[in-house]
Write a protein that holds these residues in place. Structure first.
Motif, PDB file in Angstrom:
ATOM      1  N   SER A   1       0.657  -1.131   0.082  1.00 33.46           N
ATOM      2  CA  SER A   1      -0.122  -0.092   0.097  1.00 33.46           C
ATOM      3  C   SER A   1       0.791   1.215  -0.059  1.00 33.46           C
ATOM      4  O   SER A   1       2.063   1.310   0.175  1.00 33.46           O
ATOM      5  N   TRP A   2       0.282   2.374  -0.341  1.00 30.85           N
ATOM      6  CA  TRP A   2       1.117   3.718  -0.623  1.00 30.85           C
ATOM      7  C   TRP A   2       0.980   4.160   1.079  1.00 30.85           C
ATOM      8  O   TRP A   2       1.610   5.143   1.431  1.00 30.85           O
ATOM      9  N   THR A   3      -0.308   3.744   2.064  1.00 29.00           N
ATOM     10  CA  THR A   3      -0.539   4.477   3.445  1.00 29.00           C
ATOM     11  C   THR A   3      -0.475   3.109   4.177  1.00 29.00           C
ATOM     12  O   THR A   3      -1.096   2.010   3.793  1.00 29.00           O
ATOM     13  N   LYS A   4      -0.258   3.432   5.400  1.00 26.79           N
ATOM     14  CA  LYS A   4      -0.578   2.465   6.744  1.00 26.79           C
ATOM     15  C   LYS A   4      -2.119   1.835   6.493  1.00 26.79           C
ATOM     16  O   LYS A   4      -2.520   0.694   6.696  1.00 26.79           O
ATOM     17  N   ASN A   5      -2.995   2.995   6.940  1.00 25.72           N
ATOM     18  CA  ASN A   5      -4.476   2.691   6.636  1.00 25.72           C
ATOM     19  C   ASN A   5      -4.963   2.797   5.127  1.00 25.72           C
ATOM     20  O   ASN A   5      -5.677   3.796   4.956  1.00 25.72           O
ATOM     21  N   TRP A   6      -4.762   1.956   4.364  1.00 25.12           N
ATOM     22  CA  TRP A   6      -4.820   1.902   2.971  1.00 25.12           C
ATOM     23  C   TRP A   6      -6.470   1.731   2.615  1.00 25.12           C
ATOM     24  O   TRP A   6      -6.687   1.875   1.540  1.00 25.12           O
ATOM     25  N   ILE A   7      -6.997   1.618   3.499  1.00 30.44           N
ATOM     26  CA  ILE A   7      -8.722   1.636   3.266  1.00 30.44           C
ATOM     27  C   ILE A   7      -9.595   2.545   3.831  1.00 30.44           C
ATOM     28  O   ILE A   7     -10.753   2.893   3.784  1.00 30.44           O
ATOM     29  N   VAL A   8      -8.551   3.750   4.195  1.00 31.28           N
ATOM     30  CA  VAL A   8      -9.289   4.935   4.676  1.00 31.28           C
ATOM     31  C   VAL A   8      -8.726   6.023   4.005  1.00 31.28           C
ATOM     32  O   VAL A   8      -7.646   6.190   3.810  1.00 31.28           O
ATOM     33  N   PHE A   9      -9.739   6.845   3.513  1.00 31.74           N
ATOM     34  CA  PHE A   9      -9.537   7.983   2.474  1.00 31.74           C
ATOM     35  C   PHE A   9      -9.386   9.283   3.527  1.00 31.74           C
ATOM     36  O   PHE A   9     -10.118   9.753   3.997  1.00 31.74           O
ATOM     37  N   ASP A  10      -7.865   9.761   3.469  1.00 30.82           N
ATOM     38  CA  ASP A  10      -7.630  11.054   4.456  1.00 30.82           C
ATOM     39  C   ASP A  10      -6.295  11.427   3.817  1.00 30.82           C
ATOM     40  O   ASP A  10      -6.098  11.072   2.396  1.00 30.82           O
ATOM     41  N   ASN A  11      -5.735  12.321   4.354  1.00 25.67           N
ATOM     42  CA  ASN A  11      -4.564  13.107   3.548  1.00 25.67           C
ATOM     43  C   ASN A  11      -3.320  12.359   4.230  1.00 25.67           C
ATOM     44  O   ASN A  11      -2.174  13.021   4.105  1.00 25.67           O
ATOM     45  N   SER A  12      -3.130  11.117   4.732  1.00 27.75           N
ATOM     46  CA  SER A  12      -1.931  10.422   5.167  1.00 27.75           C
ATOM     47  C   SER A  12      -0.982  10.078   4.040  1.00 27.75           C
ATOM     48  O   SER A  12       0.184  10.200   4.371  1.00 27.75           O
ATOM     49  N   TYR A  13      -1.482   9.825   2.801  1.00 24.25           N
ATOM     50  CA  TYR A  13      -0.510   9.938   1.611  1.00 24.25           C
ATOM     51  C   TYR A  13       0.426  11.044   1.601  1.00 24.25           C
ATOM     52  O   TYR A  13       1.576  10.799   1.599  1.00 24.25           O
ATOM     53  N   PHE A  14      -0.100  12.233   1.691  1.00 23.16           N
ATOM     54  CA  PHE A  14       0.828  13.257   1.772  1.00 23.16           C
ATOM     55  C   PHE A  14       1.637  13.561   3.064  1.00 23.16           C
ATOM     56  O   PHE A  14       2.667  13.922   3.223  1.00 23.16           O
ATOM     57  N   THR A  15       0.771  13.576   4.124  1.00 21.62           N
ATOM     58  CA  THR A  15       1.450  13.877   5.572  1.00 21.62           C
ATOM     59  C   THR A  15       2.460  12.707   5.828  1.00 21.62           C
ATOM     60  O   THR A  15       3.548  13.063   6.507  1.00 21.62           O
TER      61      THR A  15
END
Length: 118
Positions: free
Chosen positions: A89-103
């Motif tokens: 995945s690109w983020t840890k919580n890959w089933i949650v749509f938030d701004n973690s990809y950027f942060t």
């Protein structure tokens, strides 16, 4: 204009281009009125989902049983609501749509994938 810079055919960006920013422009300027800001917003979609070796070939982890990272393998807390496991995945919580990809991009988490175009 964008359409003169990048005529059809349409397609997805390459994972490891020589010039990431220019490559994204060449891919997405094909769509009328898409700006750099639009490209960044669209890239944020990496907040959800995963890449798979057997689908894109951009990561080592596939969709077969037993494959995945600490966040995507069967039984991982982050994927409890998913019907499938595996991939990276690109983020840890890959089933949650938030701004973690950027942060979280600068954290260099070895369990997630980042491409130069990200």
């Amino acid at each position: 204009t964008p359409t003169e810079l990048a005529p059809a055919p349409f397609g997805l960006p390459a994972a490891f281009p020589d010039s990431p920013a220019q490559h994204l422009r060449e891919v997405f300027y094909k769509y009328d009125s898409m700006s750099d800001e639009d490209i960044v917003a669209l890239s944020g979609a990496h907040t959800v989902g995963r890449a798979f070796a057997d689908r894109s070939g951009t990561v080592a982890e596939g969709s077969a049983a037993g494959q995945g990272t600490a966040y995507t393998k069967r039984g991982a807390a982050e994927g409890q609501k998913s019907l499938t496991s595996g991939g990276r995945s690109w983020t840890k919580n890959w089933i949650v749509f938030d701004n973690s990809y950027f942060t979280d991009m600068g954290k260099n988490d070895p369990e997630v994938i980042y491409f130069p175009t990200d």
